[in-house]
Design an enzyme around this catalytic site. Structure first.
Site, short mmCIF file in Angstrom:
data_model
loop_
_atom_site.label_atom_id
_atom_site.label_comp_id
_atom_site.label_asym_id
_atom_site.label_seq_id
_atom_site.Cartn_x
_atom_site.Cartn_y
_atom_site.Cartn_z
N HIS A 227 0.84 -1.20 0.00
CA HIS A 227 0.00 0.00 0.00
C HIS A 227 0.87 1.25 0.00
CE1 HIS A 227 -3.25 -2.70 0.92
NE2 HIS A 227 -2.68 -3.08 2.04
N GLU B 217 -1.91 -0.40 8.01
CA GLU B 217 -2.84 -1.37 8.56
C GLU B 217 -2.15 -2.26 9.57
OE1 GLU B 217 -3.81 -3.20 4.78
OE2 GLU B 217 -2.76 -5.04 5.33
N ARG C 84 -1.19 -4.60 -6.31
CA ARG C 84 -0.92 -6.02 -6.37
C ARG C 84 0.43 -6.25 -7.06
NH1 ARG C 84 -5.99 -7.38 -8.51
NH2 ARG C 84 -7.09 -7.37 -6.55
ZN ZN Z 1 -3.05 -4.90 2.94
#
Ligand code: ZN
Length: 687
Positions: free
Chosen positions: A467, A485, A562
């Protein structure tokens, strides 16, 4: 001639009334209550049985001769719907009435405040456990035509309350000269016997009419801020008194609802002080204004600040008045200290200062959230089977438990905000979040609800991803937030692993490994176990592997790059990769794995254990085995029950529940056998 048809302002939702009619036909025992001010109480009727309330009650008895009726008259002169909110439970609902008439149109004014207090009392009555039928009607000042009908009718229409108007029926007879004012009212406010009879006839005509037509419905979300529905009135039996000098509690028994100057406190000396602790965003104080002059004067402070002068001198002739003054109106939530001090006490005063009660309201309760779900190629069925979510399919990958993200919003399950999306609450009710979004633009933060809490069931491996941070996302992803996160492993197989970090020494090697597809060399896979906590900073290569269930706390963002997807196909095609962006944002070299993982499987019972805190969130694990009071002064708190069950402030909660505790909720009483993951934004409320 009274134009009765014109008096039916709102036929409303008649389902509850019709049910009462049916029960009355069957000959059941029914209680009919009347809540309101002096007209309801029967002022200026020559005998109590001649007031409109008694006459409407008589209509019930005569219309349904087989039924057995009980009459509750809860009218108190010179009181408004703000007080109605505070006394409805004790004076009306405690009798479990089947039908409630509520009228405050001449004691309330046409102002937003009284729209809100009237909504509060209406919701309180409609929301009562035994689901009483509720209707209203609007009295009028017979000389000026003034009343709060305009604002009350908005509430009546919204709630489907049957409503009848005196202004549209009796008042026109006076303006046209067909009836003389003095024939029906001595003071243009209170009807005499004849006036009461006419008022009653308008209401009973409406009730008759309702015996046909109508449709059922639920209590909708409120249209005002609705901070009065939960009003609590504190008198000497239930007040939380902090200090008291020179005041005496009046313990004499209250004989009747209208016996209003009882169970408060009295003081005669200048300097007498009493202080209370109350909770809420709205605070009022009630005291006696007396016609026996001169009378003492007091001041009221909230949290040390003078809010009102309480002058007990009442320059009227009609009698002593129960006065309700507002001290705080939609102020800061949480605990407040209310102090009343006598500032003037003339020696010739005949009566002491009578402090009747302190009223507080606007205490937000827990917001129980309904999650949304994401179906993914790597998802499974454990969210339904183990967490009890009612979601179909065998590819349920993610439960978005507390989310204001447009890709999957949580909505409020019940209560005043039922049906609202979290993003709507954030925009419309900043007070629920401690107003941290005030001035969001200037601060460049909190322009949206900042957190997103998910539970993830990975039946198969998730793609290897990374990210961006806030800066990269803002520039390259339409002003989106980056994504920091963290994971708490709820359950996993014995030999489970995760991908966290990579083995490239520098940017050149990183590009070589990615471009050459040397995935086995590139990715760093580490073993994990239940209870592990993993912090994932932006730029960290990561992947959840099959067999893992985890709770993720993250920034409110969905930007994922990704890197590699194991060459899997979805609907016959590989999912999109973001190789360029990934190379841009991956941190080289990676942080060591041991720095990122810590185990919290075993934490102390009835203790809050902080797992991690950074600039975006503070995440704790709470282990409840018995009782625990969680200290809370946060602008809001996100609670997710990850195992077991228990009680939160009187309501049952269980594994899979996601709850948002709004600002001002205060400390969190927890009881039972359960574990929770709790998060909020870091820092004090006023940052
Ligand atoms: Zn993640």
């Amino acid at each position: 001639m009274i134009d009765y048809e014109n008096g039916i302002k709102n036929i409303g939702n008649t389902a509850r009334l019709k049910e009462v009619f049916e029960r009355a036909e069957r000959g059941e025992a029914l209680t009919i209550a009347f809540l309101g001010g002096s007209i309801t109480q029967g002022s200026l009727a020559s005998r109590p049985e001649l007031c409109y309330a008694a006459r409407v009650f008589k209509w019930w008895e005569e219309t349904f001769p087989k039924a057995k009726f009980t009459y509750i008259n809860a009218g108190i002169g010179a009181t408004d719907s703000q007080f109605g909110c505070a006394r409805a439970a004790e004076d009306v609902l405690s009798f479990k009435p089947d039908v409630i008439s509520v009228e405050y149109a001449v004691n309330d004014e046409n102002s937003p405040h009284y729209m809100e207090t009237f909504e509060g009392v209406v919701r309180k009555l409609l929301g009562a456990e035994n689901a009483p039928a509720v209707y209203t009607f609007y009295n009028v000042c017979y000389d000026t035509g003034l009343s709060a009908e305009e604002i009350h009718s908005k509430i009546a229409e919204y709630y489907g309350l049957p409503a009848f108007s005196i202004k549209s029926t009796i008042y026109p007879l006076l303006t046209s000269g067909e009836v003389k004012n003095r024939d029906i009212t001595p003071d243009d406010l209170h009807p005499n016997d004849k006036g009461h009879e006419m008022v009653a006839s308008v209401i009973t005509y409406g009730l008759e009419k309702i015996r046909s037509g109508g449709a059922p419905g639920n209590l909708p979300a409120p249209i005002t801020a609705n901070a009065y529905e939960d009003s609590v009135r504190y008198r000497n039996q239930n007040a939380n008194i902090i200090s008291c000098e020179g005041w005496t509690a009046d313990d004499t028994k209250q004989e009747h609802i209208t016996d209003i100057f009882k169970n408060g406190w009295t003081a005669t000396e200048k300097g007498a002080k009493i202080s209370f602790k109350v909770k809420g965003t709205c605070i009022g104080v009630q005291y006696r204004r007396t016609v026996q002059l001169p009378a003492p004067v007091a001041i009221a402070r909230v949290d040390g600040e003078v809010k009102a002068k309480l002058d007990a001198n009442f320059d009227e002739t009609w009698g002593d008045k129960l006065c309700l003054d507002t001290l705080l109106d939609h102020g800061k939530g949480g605990e407040h200290i209310v102090e009343i001090e006598i500032t003037e006490a003339p020696e010739s005063s005949k009566l002491p200062f009578y402090l009747v009660s302190v009223i507080s309201s606007g205490n937000p309760g827990p917001l129980y959230l309904k999650p949304s779900f994401a179906h993914t190629i790597w998802g499974g069925t454990r969210l339904r089977e183990e967490f009890g979510y009612e979601e179909q399919g065998d590819d349920i990958g993610e439960c978005w438990g507390i989310s204001a993200h447009p890709s999957g919003e949580s909505t409020v399950r019940s209560g005043a905000y039922a049906g609202k999306k979290l993003s709507e609450l954030w925009e419309e009710h900043p007070e629920l979040f401690g107003n941290i979004n005030a001035d969001a633009e200037a601060k460049g933060r909190y322009d949206r609800f900042p957190l997103l809490i998910k539970i993830i069931d990975a039946k198969a491996d998730l793609s290897i991803q990374v990210h961006p941070d806030d800066e990269y996302a803002r520039k390259n992803e339409n002003g989106s937030l980056g994504k920091t996160e963290c994971w708490y492993i709820l359950d996993c197989d014995d030999d489970s692993t995760l991908v966290i970090g990579h083995n490239a020494k520098d940017k050149g090697e990183l590009e070589d490994m990615i471009d050459g597809g040397r995935w086995n060399e590139f990715i760093r896979e580490i073993p994990v176990r239940k209870g592990d906590f993993i912090q994932i900073d932006p730029g960290t290569v990561h992947a959840i592997k099959g067999g893992i269930m985890l709770l993720e706390t993250q920034q409110n963002s969905d930007i994922t790059y990704r890197v590699y997807d194991y060459d899997r196909l979805q609907n016959g095609k590989p999912r999109q990769l973001h190789v360029k962006q990934s190379k841009d944002v991956i941190t080289v070299p990676a942080k060591s794995a041991s720095e990122s993982v810590k185990n919290f499987a075993q934490t102390l019972e009835n203790t809050v254990t902080e797992m991690y805190s950074c600039k975006y969130y503070a995440v704790s694990k709470v282990n409840v085995n018995g009782k625990l009071e969680l200290e809370n002064n946060a602008p809001f708190l996100c609670l997710s029950v990850i195992s077991g069950e228990g009680i939160l402030g009187g309501s049952e909660i269980k594994k899979g529940d996601h709850i948002l505790l709004p600002a001002g909720y205060g400390n969190v009483p927890l009881e039972g056998h359960m574990e929770l993951v709790v998060s909020t934004v870091p820092g004090p409320m006023d940052n």
